[in-house]
Design an enzyme around this catalytic site. Structure first.
Site, PDB file in Angstrom:
ATOM      1  N   LYS A  20       0.882  -1.178   0.000  1.00  0.00           N
ATOM      2  CA  LYS A  20       0.000   0.000   0.000  1.00  0.00           C
ATOM      3  C   LYS A  20       0.912   1.218   0.000  1.00  0.00           C
ATOM      4  O   LYS A  20       1.427   1.626   1.033  1.00  0.00           O
ATOM      5  CB  LYS A  20      -0.932   0.037   1.221  1.00  0.00           C
ATOM      6  CG  LYS A  20      -2.037   1.064   0.978  1.00  0.00           C
ATOM      7  CD  LYS A  20      -2.575   1.716   2.210  1.00  0.00           C
ATOM      8  CE  LYS A  20      -1.741   2.796   2.785  1.00  0.00           C
ATOM      9  NZ  LYS A  20      -1.635   4.048   2.007  1.00  0.00           N
ATOM     10  N   GLU A  28      -0.842   7.262  -0.227  1.00  0.00           N
ATOM     11  CA  GLU A  28      -1.866   7.790  -1.139  1.00  0.00           C
ATOM     12  C   GLU A  28      -1.451   9.152  -1.686  1.00  0.00           C
ATOM     13  O   GLU A  28      -2.058   9.661  -2.633  1.00  0.00           O
ATOM     14  CB  GLU A  28      -3.231   7.867  -0.425  1.00  0.00           C
ATOM     15  CG  GLU A  28      -3.348   8.874   0.713  1.00  0.00           C
ATOM     16  CD  GLU A  28      -2.795   8.382   2.038  1.00  0.00           C
ATOM     17  OE1 GLU A  28      -1.921   7.482   2.047  1.00  0.00           O
ATOM     18  OE2 GLU A  28      -3.204   8.928   3.087  1.00  0.00           O
ATOM     19  N   SER A  56       4.770   8.197  10.372  1.00  0.00           N
ATOM     20  CA  SER A  56       4.938   9.021  11.570  1.00  0.00           C
ATOM     21  C   SER A  56       4.787   8.160  12.831  1.00  0.00           C
ATOM     22  O   SER A  56       4.138   7.105  12.799  1.00  0.00           O
ATOM     23  CB  SER A  56       3.897  10.144  11.557  1.00  0.00           C
ATOM     24  OG  SER A  56       2.605   9.579  11.495  1.00  0.00           O
ATOM     25  N   CYS A  70      13.221  11.246   7.381  1.00  0.00           N
ATOM     26  CA  CYS A  70      13.263  10.799   8.781  1.00  0.00           C
ATOM     27  C   CYS A  70      14.676  10.922   9.326  1.00  0.00           C
ATOM     28  O   CYS A  70      14.878  10.906  10.529  1.00  0.00           O
ATOM     29  CB  CYS A  70      12.777   9.365   8.908  1.00  0.00           C
ATOM     30  SG  CYS A  70      13.908   8.190   8.174  1.00  0.00           S
ATOM     31  N   GLU A 117       8.310  16.777  15.554  1.00  0.00           N
ATOM     32  CA  GLU A 117       9.009  16.557  14.287  1.00  0.00           C
ATOM     33  C   GLU A 117       8.417  17.554  13.282  1.00  0.00           C
ATOM     34  O   GLU A 117       7.218  17.497  12.987  1.00  0.00           O
ATOM     35  CB  GLU A 117       8.778  15.131  13.792  1.00  0.00           C
ATOM     36  CG  GLU A 117       9.493  14.847  12.495  1.00  0.00           C
ATOM     37  CD  GLU A 117       9.165  13.478  11.897  1.00  0.00           C
ATOM     38  OE1 GLU A 117       8.018  13.020  11.987  1.00  0.00           O
ATOM     39  OE2 GLU A 117      10.092  12.871  11.331  1.00  0.00           O
TER      40      GLU A 117
END
Ligand code: NAD
Length: 496
Positions: free
Chosen positions: A175, A178, A228, A283, A385
């Site tokens: 997946k 999106e 996240s 990240c 973050e």
């Protein structure tokens, strides 16, 4: 401009499902909608899992060397289509062409590493654990594995997952994010072309509803997630509650310590890339510079100059543009409001990238580089973050204070130091609380053959992505204990 198609793949067939909802995919540098991704639900997930379950037996009985041949053909196809794929990353993500090539190159290295699976899958044997009895351990695939990806590395993150999962003999359902589904689709079209049998690989699209259906499906064995931290924590909790193996990599807040004896040219160059590269959407972004003692006097003016010189613009058209748009207008506004929180809480905003304008592209989601000085523990911008082109600067008196600071953050992905002292570098790497350490390196992201070893609030699970840990994650051990009797033999030794 015609919209790019956004199909799913089930049982070897690409199709665009009729879903009630779609989500817009943008070119962040122009703001244009370039595709509409179908938001799939449990019905699509059920079909993908059924196809993968049916294909599993045939795939894991395929000799590893034959699986490797497909992976080798795949690597060749990725090289042939390298520039097209990189250009696709630039358009749907907004990073520069150089960064997109790096995204893809690091991903291909995982596929190349997976070509060595025949060696990595070998087990262990100990003869004569008791007289005439041998014990051996083999590793077998676990079944249907799932990969749920973030938007920031459209090629690399999916490729952290599926080449190793497939080489180990598993079926896989991807997946993609999106927000950037197009690169993933092209990557898997090439995998099909390399000769993967139908059903071994599926692609589904969507958000929470789709992810929840994957997390809860009884025939899914394992979940690899990158995104996240709050979602990573949720994925780990929900997936394990449903009996699955889960590896879930989360967000980060990475410090880069600049000592007074650093090579300042290299430190500024390294931090410019670490903080502002990919518009800070990494990240492993070096999002906080921790200057020690007099280092602030030389480092801060130089990083201000370097940040101010970074050109904002349409990365898919202009090689001079170093910062394209960030992923969505909502994300741009979130980053801007975090910068404002820093100002409100008493920081000095040395470079303000919030009002970046690109004349011909007023609808792009642009942010220029920002430098926020005098950040203190406890401030919002210290805790959160930011995931945008924003460098925090914190000033410390000595290395001890810097180590102490790193110990206080909840995240534990990366930490770096710029110094010419081997002794201080050794002290730092040994004691700092983070899983990936850079010495005179701004982005210490490990390559395919080492684990991507985030700690604490940056990782949920036991076995990381990449390296041998991924072989452990995508397989389970089976141990054989055996003895064989000669015809008529009756005198077998017993321990008791
Ligand atoms: P995200 O957490 O919003 O989304 C990641 C995935 O989770 C997407 O596929 C999304 O569809 C899905 N998702 C989102 N909300 C969900 C929900 N409520 N329930 C179930 N699924 C949900 O992350 P993002 O914004 O796409 O990516 C950026 C984040 O990823 C940053 O925090 C970054 O640090 C992190 N990241 C971490 C690593 C690492 O190795 N630790 C690498 C790359 C990115």
């Amino acid at each position: 401009m015609a919209l790019s198609p956004c199909p799913i793949l089930i049982n070897g067939t690409w199709s665009v499902p009729e879903t009630a909802e779609t989500s817009d995919v943008h070119n962040p540098s122009t703001g244009e909608v370039i595709a509409k991704v179908p938001m799939c639900g449990a019905d699509v997930v059920d079909s993908a899992v059924a196809a993968a379950t049916a294909a599993f037996e045939g795939w894991w009985q395929t000799p590893p060397v034959m699986r490797v041949r497909i992976m080798m053909r795949y690597c060749a196809l990725l090289e042939e289509n390298f520039e097209e794929l990189a250009a696709m990353i630039v358009v749907e993500h907004g990073k520069t062409m150089t960064e997109a090539r790096g995204d893809l190159r690091r991903g291909i290295e995982v596929a190349e590493y997976a070509c060595g699976i025949t060696d990595m899958l070998k087990g262990e044997v100990l003869e004569n654990v008791a007289p005439g009895i041998d014990c051996s351990m083999v590793r077998q695939p676990i079944g249907v594995c799932v990969g749920i990806c973030p938007y920031n590395f459209p090629a690399l993150v999916p490729m952290w997952m599926y080449p190793m999962a497939l080489a180990c003999g598993n079926c896989f359902i991807l997946k993609p994010s999106e927000k950037v589904p197009l690169t993933g689709i092209k990557l898997i079209e090439l995998l099909e072309e390399a000769g993967l049998p139908p059903g071994v690989f599926s692609v589904v699209h969507g958000g929470k509803e789709c992810v929840d259906a994957l997390l809860e499906h009884p025939d899914v064995a394992a979940i690899s997630f990158v995104g996240s931290s709050p979602i990573a924590e949720y994925i780990h909790k929900t997936g394990t509650a449903h009996g699955k193996r889960v590896q879930a990599a989360g967000g980060a807040k990475n410090f880069v310590v600049v000592m007074p004896d650093a090579d300042f040219g290299k430190a500024v160059e390294g931090l410019t890339d670490a903080a502002f590269g990919c518009s800070g959407q990494r990240c492993m972004a070096g999002s906080t510079a921790v200057t020690v003692g007099e280092a602030s006097e030389r480092f801060i003016p130089a990083i201000v100059d370097s940040a101010s010189a970074l050109k904002v613009g349409p990365t898919h058209l202009s090689p001079e543009a170093k910062l394209g748009g960030v992923i969505t207008p909502q994300h741009r506004d979130r980053v801007s409001s975090l910068i404002q929180s820093a100002v409100d809480e008493g920081c000095d905003l040395l470079v303000d990238g919030r009002n970046a304008q690109v004349a011909d592209y007023p609808d792009g989601f642009y942010l220029g580089a920002s430098v926020v000085d005098k950040v203190k523990p406890g401030m919002t911008i210290f805790q959160e973050e930011v995931f945008g082109p924003v460098l925090n600067v914190m000033r410390m008196n000595d290395l001890e204070e810097a180590l102490d600071l790193a110990g206080k953050v909840s995240f534990g992905n990366g930490a770096c130091i710029y110094t010419q002292s081997g002794r201080l570098a050794r002290e730092f790497r040994h004691r700092v609380k983070a899983g990936m350490i850079g010495i005179n390196v701004g982005v210490p992201a490990p390559l395919a053959y080492f684990p991507f070893s985030g700690w604490d609030y940056s990782f949920f699970g036991d076995l990381h992505l990449q390296g041998r840990e991924s072989v452990m994650f995508f397989t389970r051990a089976k141990v054989y204990t055996e003895r064989w009797f000669a015809p008529g033999e009756g005198d077998v030794w017993h321990q008791d």
